[in-house]
Design a protein around this motif. Structure first.
Motif, PDB file in Angstrom:
ATOM      1  N   LEU A 109       9.838  49.366  -5.405  1.00 26.73           N
ATOM      2  CA  LEU A 109       9.880  48.583  -6.639  1.00 26.73           C
ATOM      3  C   LEU A 109      11.344  48.294  -6.937  1.00 26.73           C
ATOM      4  CD1 LEU A 109       7.306  50.518  -8.875  1.00 26.73           C
ATOM      5  CD2 LEU A 109       6.885  48.633  -7.274  1.00 26.73           C
ATOM      6  N   THR A 110      11.715  47.020  -6.933  1.00 25.43           N
ATOM      7  CA  THR A 110      13.105  46.638  -7.129  1.00 25.43           C
ATOM      8  C   THR A 110      13.234  45.866  -8.440  1.00 25.43           C
ATOM      9  OG1 THR A 110      12.922  44.524  -5.932  1.00 25.43           O
ATOM     10  CG2 THR A 110      13.409  46.503  -4.638  1.00 25.43           C
ATOM     11  N   PHE A 111      14.257  46.193  -9.214  1.00 28.95           N
ATOM     12  CA  PHE A 111      14.437  45.618 -10.540  1.00 28.95           C
ATOM     13  C   PHE A 111      15.740  44.838 -10.612  1.00 28.95           C
ATOM     14  CE2 PHE A 111      11.373  48.904 -11.222  1.00 28.95           C
ATOM     15  CZ  PHE A 111      10.564  48.435 -12.249  1.00 28.95           C
ATOM     16  N   GLY A 131       7.090  60.530 -10.575  1.00 25.74           N
ATOM     17  CA  GLY A 131       7.621  60.867  -9.264  1.00 25.74           C
ATOM     18  C   GLY A 131       8.063  59.655  -8.472  1.00 25.74           C
ATOM     19  N   ALA A 132       8.292  58.534  -9.140  1.00 24.41           N
ATOM     20  CA  ALA A 132       8.683  57.297  -8.465  1.00 24.41           C
ATOM     21  C   ALA A 132      10.193  57.121  -8.514  1.00 24.41           C
ATOM     22  CB  ALA A 132       7.996  56.103  -9.114  1.00 24.41           C
ATOM     23  N   ARG A 133      10.734  56.452  -7.509  1.00 26.88           N
ATOM     24  CA  ARG A 133      12.138  56.086  -7.476  1.00 26.88           C
ATOM     25  C   ARG A 133      12.218  54.587  -7.219  1.00 26.88           C
ATOM     26  NH1 ARG A 133      11.912  60.143  -9.577  1.00 26.88           N
ATOM     27  NH2 ARG A 133      12.889  62.122  -9.097  1.00 26.88           N
ATOM     28  N   VAL A 134      13.173  53.913  -7.869  1.00 27.04           N
ATOM     29  CA  VAL A 134      13.251  52.468  -7.799  1.00 27.04           C
ATOM     30  C   VAL A 134      14.634  52.044  -7.331  1.00 27.04           C
ATOM     31  CG1 VAL A 134      11.560  52.288  -9.664  1.00 27.04           C
ATOM     32  CG2 VAL A 134      14.015  52.134 -10.195  1.00 27.04           C
ATOM     33  N   THR A 135      14.758  50.761  -7.026  1.00 28.90           N
ATOM     34  CA  THR A 135      16.039  50.169  -6.660  1.00 28.90           C
ATOM     35  C   THR A 135      16.421  49.166  -7.743  1.00 28.90           C
ATOM     36  OG1 THR A 135      15.602  50.425  -4.294  1.00 28.90           O
ATOM     37  CG2 THR A 135      17.282  48.823  -4.920  1.00 28.90           C
ATOM     38  N   VAL A 136      17.615  49.304  -8.286  1.00 26.51           N
ATOM     39  CA  VAL A 136      18.101  48.424  -9.344  1.00 26.51           C
ATOM     40  C   VAL A 136      19.228  47.560  -8.782  1.00 26.51           C
ATOM     41  CG1 VAL A 136      19.159  48.303 -11.629  1.00 26.51           C
ATOM     42  CG2 VAL A 136      17.490  50.115 -11.111  1.00 26.51           C
ATOM     43  N   LEU A 137      19.058  46.256  -8.854  1.00 27.29           N
ATOM     44  CA  LEU A 137      20.101  45.317  -8.445  1.00 27.29           C
ATOM     45  C   LEU A 137      20.781  44.831  -9.721  1.00 27.29           C
ATOM     46  CD1 LEU A 137      19.885  45.225  -5.412  1.00 27.29           C
ATOM     47  CD2 LEU A 137      17.561  45.064  -6.308  1.00 27.29           C
ATOM     48  N   ALA A 138      21.989  45.325  -9.954  1.00 27.47           N
ATOM     49  CA  ALA A 138      22.645  45.161 -11.246  1.00 27.47           C
ATOM     50  C   ALA A 138      23.446  43.867 -11.313  1.00 27.47           C
ATOM     51  CB  ALA A 138      23.563  46.350 -11.514  1.00 27.47           C
ATOM     52  N   VAL A 139      23.388  43.211 -12.462  1.00 24.17           N
ATOM     53  CA  VAL A 139      24.246  42.064 -12.768  1.00 24.17           C
ATOM     54  C   VAL A 139      25.562  42.600 -13.322  1.00 24.17           C
ATOM     55  CG1 VAL A 139      24.472  39.983 -14.186  1.00 24.17           C
ATOM     56  CG2 VAL A 139      22.252  40.592 -13.201  1.00 24.17           C
ATOM     57  N   GLY A 140      26.673  42.041 -12.864  1.00 24.52           N
ATOM     58  CA  GLY A 140      27.979  42.566 -13.244  1.00 24.52           C
ATOM     59  C   GLY A 140      28.251  42.532 -14.732  1.00 24.52           C
ATOM     60  N   THR A 141      27.841  41.462 -15.412  1.00 23.21           N
ATOM     61  CA  THR A 141      28.064  41.400 -16.856  1.00 23.21           C
ATOM     62  C   THR A 141      27.269  42.475 -17.586  1.00 23.21           C
ATOM     63  OG1 THR A 141      26.356  39.672 -16.976  1.00 23.21           O
ATOM     64  CG2 THR A 141      28.647  38.948 -16.888  1.00 23.21           C
ATOM     65  N   LEU A 258      10.762  42.905  -9.658  1.00 19.11           N
ATOM     66  CA  LEU A 258      10.501  43.111 -11.084  1.00 19.11           C
ATOM     67  C   LEU A 258      11.821  42.949 -11.832  1.00 19.11           C
ATOM     68  CD1 LEU A 258       8.334  46.257 -10.455  1.00 19.11           C
ATOM     69  CD2 LEU A 258       7.446  44.271 -11.703  1.00 19.11           C
ATOM     70  N   HIS A 259      11.752  42.949 -13.163  1.00 21.96           N
ATOM     71  CA  HIS A 259      12.947  42.722 -13.966  1.00 21.96           C
ATOM     72  C   HIS A 259      13.023  43.703 -15.130  1.00 21.96           C
ATOM     73  CE1 HIS A 259      12.488  38.856 -11.910  1.00 21.96           C
ATOM     74  NE2 HIS A 259      13.737  38.574 -12.227  1.00 21.96           N
ATOM     75  N   PHE A 260      14.249  44.196 -15.377  1.00 18.27           N
ATOM     76  CA  PHE A 260      14.538  44.789 -16.669  1.00 18.27           C
ATOM     77  C   PHE A 260      14.583  43.661 -17.703  1.00 18.27           C
ATOM     78  CE2 PHE A 260      17.255  48.471 -14.746  1.00 18.27           C
ATOM     79  CZ  PHE A 260      16.103  49.155 -14.429  1.00 18.27           C
ATOM     80  N   GLY A 264       6.862  43.160 -21.275  1.00 16.91           N
ATOM     81  CA  GLY A 264       5.626  43.243 -20.495  1.00 16.91           C
ATOM     82  C   GLY A 264       5.777  44.079 -19.245  1.00 16.91           C
ATOM     83  N   THR A 265       6.966  44.077 -18.658  1.00 11.82           N
ATOM     84  CA  THR A 265       7.212  44.885 -17.461  1.00 11.82           C
ATOM     85  C   THR A 265       7.196  46.364 -17.799  1.00 11.82           C
ATOM     86  OG1 THR A 265       8.570  43.088 -16.597  1.00 11.82           O
ATOM     87  CG2 THR A 265       8.792  45.237 -15.523  1.00 11.82           C
ATOM     88  N   VAL A 266       7.844  46.712 -18.910  1.00 10.06           N
ATOM     89  CA  VAL A 266       7.851  48.114 -19.344  1.00 10.06           C
ATOM     90  C   VAL A 266       6.421  48.584 -19.612  1.00 10.06           C
ATOM     91  CG1 VAL A 266       8.741  49.747 -21.044  1.00 10.06           C
ATOM     92  CG2 VAL A 266      10.134  47.794 -20.353  1.00 10.06           C
TER      93      VAL A 266
END
Length: 291
Positions: A109-111, A131-141, A258-260, A264-266
């Motif tokens: 699950l990537t956010f 027990g889940a682990r996710v991948t977060v692709l962060a925006v610099g701002t 997925l998105h932070f 609705g995602t939460v």
């Protein structure tokens, strides 16, 4: 706490914090409605992080100037970053990764990382309780506005990567501006965590152009992280629609987008994790999925 009650709590928390948030997505159709920051082609990249690996050196040491007019240097990471000790990837992976092995029992699950702290923290906590682990692709701002969340992601056992500096349409940008989008976000990651992260995902595009993939390699990201399941959660279709979109398409090895920043995602996450569990699937980081 029952599943339904937990879901209600998450929805309430996310809804209050996200009222008025703009929908920002990365689908190829450009259907997102977030405001686009103006690109500044005059901004030059400071150069790729040292070395071809995903682990960059910590910020240089030295005594801070005591003159009142001098800015304070960025703080060093409080402890060694997990980004500096990632397991090696297997050889032969494609330059653009859409999914992992189909023979296992794991999914990623990537956010896309930007959003207010409270719902982000709630979402990460829900994943951890399951027990889940996710991948977060962060925006610099976002890292500039919420620097504490970089460490929160890593301390939860999750993975942190690069989703450009300003979340512009990077695949249509001139090379110099696109390079700056990648390297400036990488510098934020290095300053906050001690490493630039393993993964780069282009903003407002499912796949990178050849130019963007090349610039990412030059910045220290050998692989572009795409996905094979698009939740379309950035269109705010409601929690049930997000759940159906994910569970209707997910397979062993899937990488889910997925998105932070979207209530609705939460609210949908508990049902998504429950649905994966019922199928015998585990949500792991992208590195775990591939190794």
């Amino acid at each position: 706490m029952t599943f339904l009650h937990r879901r209600t709590v998450l929805r309430a928390a996310a809804g209050g914090a996200l009222a008025g948030a703009a929908a920002v997505g990365c689908g190829p159709s450009g259907g997102d409605t977030g405001a686009r920051a103006a690109a500044d082609p005059s901004v030059r990249a400071t150069g790729p992080p040292p070395g071809p690996s995903e682990a960059a050196a910590s910020p240089k040491g030295g005594r801070a100037s005591r003159r009142p007019s001098s800015p304070s240097p960025p703080a060093s990471p409080s402890k060694a970053s997990p980004a500096l000790s990632l397991a090696p990837l297997p050889p032969g992976l494609p330059a653009q990764i859409e999914h992992g092995p189909r023979t296992g029992k794991a999914v990623a699950l990537t956010f896309h990382g930007q959003g207010e702290p409270k719902p982000v923290t709630e979402l990460l906590g829900e994943a951890e309780r399951a027990g889940a682990r996710v991948t977060v692709l962060a925006v610099g701002t976002w890292l500039d506005a919420q620097p504490q969340l970089a460490r929160r992601v890593l301390d939860g056992g999750h993975e942190l990567g690069n989703h450009t500096m300003h979340h512009l349409d990077i695949c249509t940008m001139p090379a110099a501006a696109a390079s700056a989008e990648i390297t400036q976000c990488a510098e934020r990651l290095r300053r906050l965590t001690g490493g630039i992260g393993r993964w780069f995902r282009p903003s407002r595009a499912r796949r990178a152009t050849e130019q963007v993939a090349r610039l990412a390699r030059e910045a220290g990201y050998p692989h572009v992280l795409s996905y094979d399941v698009d939740s379309l959660d950035f269109t705010d279709p409601g929690p049930e629609a997000v759940r159906r979109a994910v569970l209707g398409a997910v397979r062993p090895g899937s990488v889910v987008s997925l998105h932070f920043g979207h209530a609705g995602t939460v609210a949908a996450l508990p049902a998504i994790l429950d649905g994966l569990h019922r199928r015998g699937l585990r949500a792991v980081t992208t590195t775990e999925l591939l190794t």
